[in-house]
Design a protein around this motif. Structure first.
Motif, mmCIF file in Angstrom:
data_model
loop_
_atom_site.group_PDB
_atom_site.id
_atom_site.type_symbol
_atom_site.label_atom_id
_atom_site.label_comp_id
_atom_site.label_asym_id
_atom_site.label_seq_id
_atom_site.Cartn_x
_atom_site.Cartn_y
_atom_site.Cartn_z
ATOM 1 N N ALA A 11 0.860 -1.183 0.000
ATOM 2 C CA ALA A 11 0.000 0.000 0.000
ATOM 3 C C ALA A 11 0.896 1.234 0.000
ATOM 4 O O ALA A 11 2.130 1.122 0.020
ATOM 5 N N GLY A 12 0.280 2.393 -0.034
ATOM 6 C CA GLY A 12 1.023 3.638 0.061
ATOM 7 C C GLY A 12 1.963 3.859 -1.102
ATOM 8 O O GLY A 12 1.650 3.544 -2.257
ATOM 9 N N VAL A 13 3.146 4.362 -0.792
ATOM 10 C CA VAL A 13 4.135 4.702 -1.824
ATOM 11 C C VAL A 13 4.557 3.465 -2.607
ATOM 12 O O VAL A 13 4.710 3.525 -3.829
ATOM 13 N N LEU A 14 4.725 2.347 -1.933
ATOM 14 C CA LEU A 14 5.118 1.119 -2.624
ATOM 15 C C LEU A 14 4.057 0.706 -3.637
ATOM 16 O O LEU A 14 4.371 0.301 -4.753
ATOM 17 N N ALA A 15 2.784 0.857 -3.288
ATOM 18 C CA ALA A 15 1.695 0.544 -4.219
ATOM 19 C C ALA A 15 1.686 1.513 -5.391
ATOM 20 O O ALA A 15 1.459 1.110 -6.535
ATOM 21 N N GLN A 16 1.959 2.777 -5.122
ATOM 22 C CA GLN A 16 2.020 3.756 -6.208
ATOM 23 C C GLN A 16 3.163 3.427 -7.168
ATOM 24 O O GLN A 16 3.001 3.500 -8.389
ATOM 25 N N ASN A 17 4.315 3.045 -6.629
ATOM 26 C CA ASN A 17 5.454 2.654 -7.470
ATOM 27 C C ASN A 17 5.135 1.389 -8.257
ATOM 28 O O ASN A 17 5.497 1.281 -9.438
#
Length: 85
Positions: A43-49
């Motif tokens: 989730a979060g930044v890792l999901a966006q990446n």
């Protein structure tokens, strides 16, 4: 939740954004390594990446083997065992 990829080795489920849940504020992904019987939720930044990298990958019309290879790059951080009920 939406199954967005499924092969013999991996499956990926996308969870839509939910502003009421901090973990899903930007959405998230569950990646399952079927052979290794383990998974990870990002989730979060890792999901966006992940979303960005997947969009770049699919722009090149990859084969299933290439997608599995990409998903394999997440194997090192998969630590949650998959349990069957």
């Amino acid at each position: 939740m939406n199954l967005i990829y499924n092969s013999e080795q991996y499956s990926v489920v996308e969870f839509g954004a939910d502003r009421n849940l901090d973990a899903l504020r930007f959405g998230g992904y569950e990646i399952v390594d079927k052979g290794g019987k383990r998974e990870i939720f990002i989730a979060g930044v890792l999901a966006q990446n992940f979303r960005r990298d997947v969009n770049e990958l699919i722009a090149g019309e990859p084969t299933m083997a290439e997608i599995d290879e990409f998903l394999g790059s997440y194997d090192a951080i998969m630590s949650q065992p998959v349990l069957l009920h």
